[in-house]
Enzyme design. Structure first.
Site, PDB file in Angstrom:
ATOM      1  N   PRO A 173       0.813  -1.223   0.000  1.00  0.00           N
ATOM      2  CA  PRO A 173       0.000   0.000   0.000  1.00  0.00           C
ATOM      3  C   PRO A 173       0.851   1.279   0.000  1.00  0.00           C
ATOM      4  O   PRO A 173       0.476   2.259  -0.629  1.00  0.00           O
ATOM      5  CB  PRO A 173      -0.824  -0.133   1.268  1.00  0.00           C
ATOM      6  CG  PRO A 173      -0.970  -1.606   1.462  1.00  0.00           C
ATOM      7  CD  PRO A 173       0.330  -2.201   0.982  1.00  0.00           C
ATOM      8  N   GLU A 205       9.860  -9.828 -16.114  1.00  0.00           N
ATOM      9  CA  GLU A 205       8.504  -9.282 -16.126  1.00  0.00           C
ATOM     10  C   GLU A 205       8.336  -8.229 -17.217  1.00  0.00           C
ATOM     11  O   GLU A 205       7.252  -8.048 -17.758  1.00  0.00           O
ATOM     12  CB  GLU A 205       8.213  -8.669 -14.746  1.00  0.00           C
ATOM     13  CG  GLU A 205       6.831  -8.063 -14.628  1.00  0.00           C
ATOM     14  CD  GLU A 205       6.484  -7.645 -13.196  1.00  0.00           C
ATOM     15  OE1 GLU A 205       7.196  -8.054 -12.257  1.00  0.00           O
ATOM     16  OE2 GLU A 205       5.502  -6.903 -13.039  1.00  0.00           O
TER      17      GLU A 205
END
Lengths: 379, 361
Positions: free
Chosen positions: A134, A248
């Site tokens: 977060p 990625e």
């Protein structure tokens, strides 16, 4: 030294492979097993992944003893670009095939390799990414999830977020702080394989702008990891995550997410000569990205590090993905709507709603340009 | 890259370093022919590199020609390297004999009226414009159309009237007035390529030059950003500058790999769409690169004293020559759309040198 891409040709042997994949996909399409969609690499379809696994299209580059077929990265490139070009639902196994499996193969223990890789390759075992938190996005070294050494293992607490299909996955590779941040924040980080079915894991799906619950938040509350769940060595997490990020960022999904929209645009532009120039401009960019991406696959085949090249492809590729819907809407006017009967209206709607994520996920444009600037000697 | 090419590249860089100083480039831009540079290039085997071995050349192809032209442009070499290499290659394909010390290629098409003469020669009449380096060339190869296909006519500009003109970079782009100019049979040769593919090959050579000049623009800009201090630190330390220069590096890398792939198969008309792509990308990137370079260089880059303009003016000239990005994007887009939704993807895969050749019409 300016970054360059070594021109790379797909070997002759990939022609047969490509034909096989196309046959398979045509069969699936005529059986109505999927509807082509933009951004199909986030669309979760476990049954489809199992069928791909059965055909040997997952974990292709891994050794046969771990369920792979010892294929080259160029073979894998051909398979995944065909899947993406057809808008096939490859989201279930995507993360495991693209990066988690490779991490385990390179850094995992023999036990983990034997336990996990054959299941991943069979399309039966899915992974999520445990990097962002977060309060932690681009500044990845500031992760706060922490692991505390206890007898026989690690007690993990903290929160991971934006994990694509994490609520449907079996495992996560998570970056965890295992010793307090020192002068060098890159030290004291460790990658763990987290079993999402064990106690101490709370998962909440999150809806994106397209009302698709594609990602989730994962909270660890005294999650108990075993020593054997550590990937690589304790404290080596930063080097590992850098390797994982290069995997990625380097693939064709960083410029192929919109391809189904381009197909629909061409369908509508057949009677619109005025649109040809703009479409040509996008096709030219796509052709360049494809050559760059094949070159990256060639680097992977040679065992070269693709970090920088991957940053270039991802930045340019995701910018292309963001530009395509913006151009499409001007050359073929539409009132885009998800679920519209017209394929163009539907694809345009989905692409517009997904577009903001393209230049964020997997490293923002700003982070990527920072990597490139560093290589150029500007910082 | 083979050994011949590596050797040529090393020699070439060395001699360009010596012969392409700012002073020499500027004197060439003022109209002086740089004989020492050309002699040095000839001694290194550069202009004839693409001529067949029986015509004293090295028999190299267009991939090598593009590679050499890119290096020459990265030094703003004020000489018709790209032009002579393409001319020698084309003449080698069509006729095989020696051509000229300095040569250029131009598509004559509808501007030239042809009359057949006895003995197989032709008489040519017409006004041609924008011929690179014509005033210094021993031969201009005019690419002409007739009922049987395309042919090359070797014209000696010394025997015709030339009107000196220049592009934005002050490179010769001359007019040529042909008044019943006689071209003997020996100076005519059937070309085993469609005229439109020669247009693409001309574009390929310009694209190679653009990539070379862009590479130098980026290198110069990085160097300047690291030297120029404002607010107490080199401007390279500012993120706004870093991100702009990172974008330059991306644009050059993308144009570079497509250029090399296009050049690898440039002899084959079936591979033309990749050449169109190369020129479209290079032309578009040229403007972006020049714009960022000048923004980073600030006022200094806007002066004649600074080196930057030797490269940015070339980019502004070359991006328009042999078809700008709109021209080639339109051709590429029309062809892409013609494939239809089902055919688009296989066609895209086919364009790459390792793919099956794509449809070109």
């Amino acid at each position: 030294m300016l970054p360059t891409f070594e021109p790379t040709s797909l070997p002759e042997s990939t022609r047969t492979l490509r034909a096989e994949v196309r046959d398979f996909l045509e069969g699936e399409l005529s059986a109505g097993s999927f509807v082509p969609r933009p951004n199909s690499w986030t669309v979760f379809d476990a049954a489809f992944s199992r069928r791909l696994g059965a055909r040997g299209y997952i974990g292709m580059t891994w050794p046969t003893e771990y369920g792979g077929r010892g294929a080259s990265s160029l073979d894998r490139f051909v398979v995944i670009e065909e899947l993406l070009a057809h808008g096939a639902p490859v989201g279930a196994h995507w993360i495991a095939d693209r990066q988690s499996g490779g991490q385990i193969l390179k850094f995992g223990s023999e036990d983990k390799k034997r336990a996990l890789l054959p299941r991943i390759a069979a399309g039966e075992c899915f992974f999520g990414i445990g990097m962002s938190e977060p309060d932690v996005g681009s500044d990845l070294a500031s992760v706060r999830s922490r692991g505390e050494k206890v007898d026989g293992g690690w007690k993990i607490n903290g929160t991971k977020v934006w994990t694509t299909n994490g609520h449907r996955a079996h495992y996560l590779i998570a970056l965890i702080r295992t010793s307090p941040p020192a002068q060098n924040r890159h030290q004291g980080l460790t990658q763990f394989i987290i079993d999402l079915r064990r106690p101490g894991v709370r998962i909440s799906p999150i809806e994106n702008l397209a009302k698709h619950d594609e990602f989730c938040e994962i909270v660890f509350e005294d999650y108990m990891a075993e020593d054997g769940d550590v990937l690589g060595a304790v404290g080596q997490g930063w080097q590992l995550v850098t390797h994982e990020l290069a995997q990625e960022r380097s693939g064709p999904e960083r410029f192929m997410s919109d391809f189904p929209l381009l197909i629909e645009l061409v369908r509508r532009a057949m009677s619109k000569p005025a649109a040809h120039r703009d479409i040509g401009r996008m096709v030219a960019r796509l052709l360049a990205l494809r050559e760059m991406s094949i070159s990256v696959a060639g680097m992977l085949t040679r065992g070269a590090s693709p970090d920088l090249a991957a940053a270039l492809v991802k930045d340019m590729g995701t910018q292309f993905e963001r530009d395509l819907p913006e151009l499409a809407r001007l050359v073929v006017a539409s009132e885009p709507r998800v679920g519209a009967e017209d394929g163009y209206d539907d694809s345009l709607a989905r692409t517009i709603l997904y577009a903001p994520s393209f230049t964020l996920r997997g490293g923002t444009r700003e982070v990527l340009r920072g990597i490139i600037a560093k290589h150029l000697g500007l910082r | 890259m083979n050994e011949t090419l590596t050797a040529i590249a090393a020699t070439l860089r060395g001699l360009l370093e010596q012969h392409c100083t700012d002073k020499i480039v500027k004197s060439a831009e003022a109209g002086v022919w740089c004989e020492p540079l050309w002699t040095a290039l000839e001694n290194a085997g550069v202009p004839l590199a693409t001529a067949p071995e029986r015509a004293d050349g090295l028999g190299l192809g267009l991939a090598e020609a593009a590679f050499i032209a890119r290096i020459a442009a990265s030094h703003a070499a004020p000489a018709p390297v790209a032009e002579t290499l393409l001319a020698n290659w084309l003449w080698g394909q069509a006729q095989g004999g020696p051509l000229a010390r300095v040569a250029s290629v131009h598509i004559g098409d509808s501007h030239v009226h042809q009359t057949l003469k006895t003995g197989g020669g032709r008489s040519l009449t017409g006004v041609l414009n924008g011929i690179p380096w014509a005033r210094h060339a021993g031969a201009v190869l005019l690419v002409l159309d007739d009922d049987e296909g395309s042919l090359l006519a070797r014209v000696d500009p010394k025997g015709a009237r030339t009107t000196p003109r220049a592009n934005l970079a002050d490179e010769p782009r001359d007019g040529l007035i042909l008044e019943a100019a006689e071209v003997t049979a020996g100076n005519l040769a059937r070309l085993p390529l469609p005229v439109e593919h020669v247009a693409a090959q001309l574009a390929l050579m310009r694209a190679a030059q653009i990539v070379g000049a862009m590479e130098t623009c980026v290198t110069l800009t990085i160097q300047y950003a690291n030297e120029r201090v404002q607010f107490g630190k080199p401007i390279a330390r500012f993120q706004a500058i870093q991100h702009q220069i990172a974008l330059m590096a991306e644009l050059v890398a993308a144009s570079g790999v497509v250029l090399e792939q296009a050049a690898a198969t440039a002899a084959d008309p079936a591979r033309a769409p990749l050449i169109w792509t190369a020129k479209a990308l290079a032309s578009e990137a040229a403007g972006q690169i020049a714009a960022i370079a000048h923004q980073v260089y600030g006022a200094m880059g806007f002066t004649r004293e600074c080196r930057l303009h030797l490269f940015t003016r070339r980019l502004w000239a070359w991006r328009e020559e042999c078809g700008n990005e709109n021209h080639w994007n339109e051709k590429l887009g029309a062809l892409a759309v013609r494939q239809g939704p089902e055919g688009l993807w296989p066609w895209i895969v086919g364009i790459s040198p390792s793919g099956d050749a794509p449809a070109t019409s």
